[in-house]
Write an enzyme that holds these catalytic residues in place. Structure first.
Site, PDB file in Angstrom:
ATOM      1  N   GLU A   1       0.816  -1.222   0.000  1.00  0.00           N
ATOM      2  CA  GLU A   1       0.000   0.000   0.000  1.00  0.00           C
ATOM      3  C   GLU A   1       0.849   1.272   0.000  1.00  0.00           C
ATOM      4  OE1 GLU A   1      -3.634  -1.897   2.683  1.00  0.00           O
ATOM      5  OE2 GLU A   1      -2.046  -0.771   3.670  1.00  0.00           O
ATOM      6  N   GLY A  21       1.774   4.997  -0.526  1.00  0.00           N
ATOM      7  CA  GLY A  21       1.089   6.269  -0.735  1.00  0.00           C
ATOM      8  C   GLY A  21       2.126   7.300  -1.142  1.00  0.00           C
ATOM      9  N   CYS A  52       0.663  32.851  12.674  1.00  0.00           N
ATOM     10  CA  CYS A  52       1.018  33.469  13.946  1.00  0.00           C
ATOM     11  C   CYS A  52       1.589  32.425  14.886  1.00  0.00           C
ATOM     12  CB  CYS A  52      -0.207  34.113  14.567  1.00  0.00           C
ATOM     13  SG  CYS A  52      -0.870  35.337  13.461  1.00  0.00           S
TER      14      CYS A  52
HETATM   15  N1  LLP Z   1      -1.197   1.566   4.657  1.00  0.00           N
HETATM   16  C1  LLP Z   1      -1.586   1.897   5.891  1.00  0.00           C
HETATM   17  C2  LLP Z   1      -2.386   0.959   6.662  1.00  0.00           C
HETATM   18  C3  LLP Z   1      -1.234   3.134   6.428  1.00  0.00           C
HETATM   19  O1  LLP Z   1      -1.617   3.452   7.644  1.00  0.00           O
HETATM   20  C4  LLP Z   1      -0.447   4.014   5.656  1.00  0.00           C
HETATM   21  C5  LLP Z   1      -0.056   5.329   6.198  1.00  0.00           C
HETATM   22  C6  LLP Z   1      -0.082   3.634   4.369  1.00  0.00           C
HETATM   23  C7  LLP Z   1      -0.460   2.388   3.899  1.00  0.00           C
HETATM   24  C8  LLP Z   1       0.712   4.522   3.448  1.00  0.00           C
HETATM   25  O2  LLP Z   1       1.954   4.869   3.947  1.00  0.00           O
HETATM   26  P1  LLP Z   1       3.011   5.629   2.984  1.00  0.00           P
HETATM   27  O3  LLP Z   1       3.428   4.652   1.910  1.00  0.00           O
HETATM   28  O4  LLP Z   1       2.331   6.800   2.413  1.00  0.00           O
HETATM   29  O5  LLP Z   1       4.113   6.011   3.898  1.00  0.00           O
HETATM   30  N2  LLP Z   1       1.164  11.885   7.846  1.00  0.00           N
HETATM   31  C9  LLP Z   1       2.410  11.130   7.917  1.00  0.00           C
HETATM   32  C10 LLP Z   1       2.271   9.738   7.419  1.00  0.00           C
HETATM   33  C11 LLP Z   1       1.183   8.962   8.120  1.00  0.00           C
HETATM   34  C12 LLP Z   1       0.918   7.707   7.392  1.00  0.00           C
HETATM   35  C13 LLP Z   1      -0.228   6.982   7.949  1.00  0.00           C
HETATM   36  N3  LLP Z   1      -0.458   5.751   7.320  1.00  0.00           N
HETATM   37  C14 LLP Z   1       3.483  11.898   7.155  1.00  0.00           C
HETATM   38  O6  LLP Z   1       3.196  12.986   6.662  1.00  0.00           O
HETATM   39  O7  LLP Z   1       4.618  11.445   7.062  1.00  0.00           O
END
Ligand code: LLP
Length: 463
Positions: A320, A322, A391
């Protein structure tokens, strides 16, 4: 203020003595292809272009701040992941990184599946025509309404995250006379080498069901007994922005161990495992991400090896990603406003956005790079901190970077690798208007998420 009125900030020779700043690029005008979207370059006039369009033109047409997303790059990354994992595996794009109807359409066309984690993401996916069977539904606290909508839509899988949810999903599916395909999310006890807030497989946190004390085995026991559920596999997501494959190796090994225990206890071989997302990208020149091909090979080999030694048929693998897909494809374009040189410290460069369009620096201490993109310069490098207009003194976009000392109000700066978790985590703090996302492809630019307006703010404020 004229350009020459800006005294240069501390020169890099001074800051090296502090020991933790990266050296300025030899040439501040060069763009490291590691951190920029694929079609980004400089034209003969020194203006940066994406998809063949000058950022100066984009700023005029769409305003700043704004996110510009290289559609060709996004599609190419989708294809690279799909090709690398091949027919025996499934790639689910994690919509939380950035989701819009256009993105769903691209995913659909490029053959990817989609992971959603809220009713809102599910609605967007379905509205843009993603077949429900290609959607996975996640979340540690799904509401009854969300579960009902996911079951009614016929999503390909719901990833169960707690004992309560096992019962709740079974009950809802049964009440509709269906068997809902589900996976159980386990926490494998891996400490991923990443920021605490984005590590998700150590035991002291809210996600999943622990393997360690037999809880995951108990969850499988319960799920297998319920008529409303078709348990298709085990899921593990260990965290985000990870470069080291060792964590995935441990995760895969422990998940396969559970599959072997399930086989021994129940005589059932669960057909799927999902190893989650979390693959890191380059935010600065210092980061060295892996290619999908290499990741697919490493994960495939680990799973095959572990299954062979446990005497199991190799299950279907899914992942998965992202950030690794959308992160590198976009940059945020800002206009320089005020510039404050602080003697012997650094120069504060304020831009027209900030923590409302990129909270990651404040939240995770994330590092970004930045470049002057509306022109080139031969001026000396100066050490800057790029800050927003909120701010809040923690309103920092790029903590430490070098920009040319002749930087002036009105110049355009771009921060690369902001495709993931920037627009997705944007806020209206200080009643900021969330910036648009503009997709650029082969000389054409089109808004895919429009800029918020002050009318939007007033429309929500009904009081
Ligand atoms: N699968 C699950 C179950 C997840 O919880 C996540 C991310 C992904 C896939 C995708 O992860 P990626 O490949 O995008 O790293 N806001 C944080 C990241 C939080 C990710 C939460 N879950 C940041 O800006 O680094």
């Amino acid at each position: 203020m004229s350009r020459s009125a800006h005294p240069a900030g501390p020169r890099h020779a001074d800051v090296y003595t502090e020991g933790h700043y990266s050296a300025p690029a030899d040439d501040l005008n060069s763009l490291d292809e590691k951190v920029w979207a694929r079609t980004v370059g400089r034209n003969a006039d020194g203006v940066v272009t994406v998809g063949g369009i000058e950022v100066t033109r984009l700023a005029e047409e769409f305003g700043t701040p704004a996110y510009f997303l290289d559609e060709a790059d996004f599609r190419a990354r989708c294809r690279a992941w799909a090709d690398a994992f091949g027919r025996d595996a499934d790639v689910f794009y994690a919509g939380k990184a950035f989701l819009s109807r256009a993105v769903v359409k691209w995913l659909k066309e490029e053959g990817l599946n989609l992971d959603v984690c809220s009713g809102g993401e599910l609605t967007t996916a379905l509205a843009a025509g993603m077949p429900a069977a290609r959607i996975a539904f996640h979340g540690n606290n799904k509401t009854t309404d969300e579960i009902e909508r996911a079951v009614d839509a016929g999503v390909g899988r719901i990833v169960l995250d707690s004992f309560q949810e096992i019962v709740r999903v079974a009950h809802i599916a049964q009440s509709r006379g269906v068997r809902q395909p589900v996976q159980i999310r386990v926490t494998v006890g891996v400490e991923a080498h990443t920021h605490e807030f984005i590590a998700t497989a150590h035991e002291d946190q809210k996600f999943g069901i622990a393997l360690a004390d037999g809880m995951a085995a108990e969850a499988v026991r319960r799920a297998l007994k319920l008529d409303g559920l078709e348990l298709i596999g085990i899921h593990s997501h260990i965290g985000s922005q990870i470069f080291d494959m060792a964590g995935f190796e441990v995760s895969a090994r422990r998940v396969v161990q559970l599959l072997a225990e399930v086989r021994d206890e129940h005589g059932v071989e669960l057909p799927e495992i999902d190893l989650g997302g979390g693959l890191g990208i380059a935010y600065t020149s210092e980061d060295d991400p892996r290619e999908p091909q290499e990741i697919a090979k490493a994960l495939g080999e680990i799973v095959t090896r572990e299954c062979e030694s446990a005497g199991l048929a190799t299950p279907r693998l899914s992942v998965e990603p992202g950030r690794a897909i959308v992160g590198p494809t976009a940059f945020t374009l800002y206009e320089v406003g005020t510039i404050k040189p602080l003697e012997a410290l650094r120069t504060y460069v304020s831009v027209d956005g900030g923590m409302s369009d990129n909270i990651r620096t404040a939240l995770y201490d994330a590092e970004y790079s930045v470049a002057l993109v509306s022109r080139t310069s031969t001026a000396e490098p100066m050490l800057v901190r790029v800050v927003g207009k909120h701010c809040e003194s923690g309103d920092i976009i790029v903590k430490d970077a070098f920009l040319p000392a002749d930087l002036a109000p009105g110049d355009l700066l771009a921060v690369p690798a902001t495709g993931a978790y920037c627009r997705a985590m944007a806020s209206n703090y200080n009643h900021a208007l969330r910036p648009p996302v503009v997709a650029v492809r082969e000389g054409e630019a089109r808004v895919i998420v429009r800029r918020e307006t002050e009318e939007d703010l007033l429309r929500l404020d009904v009081g």
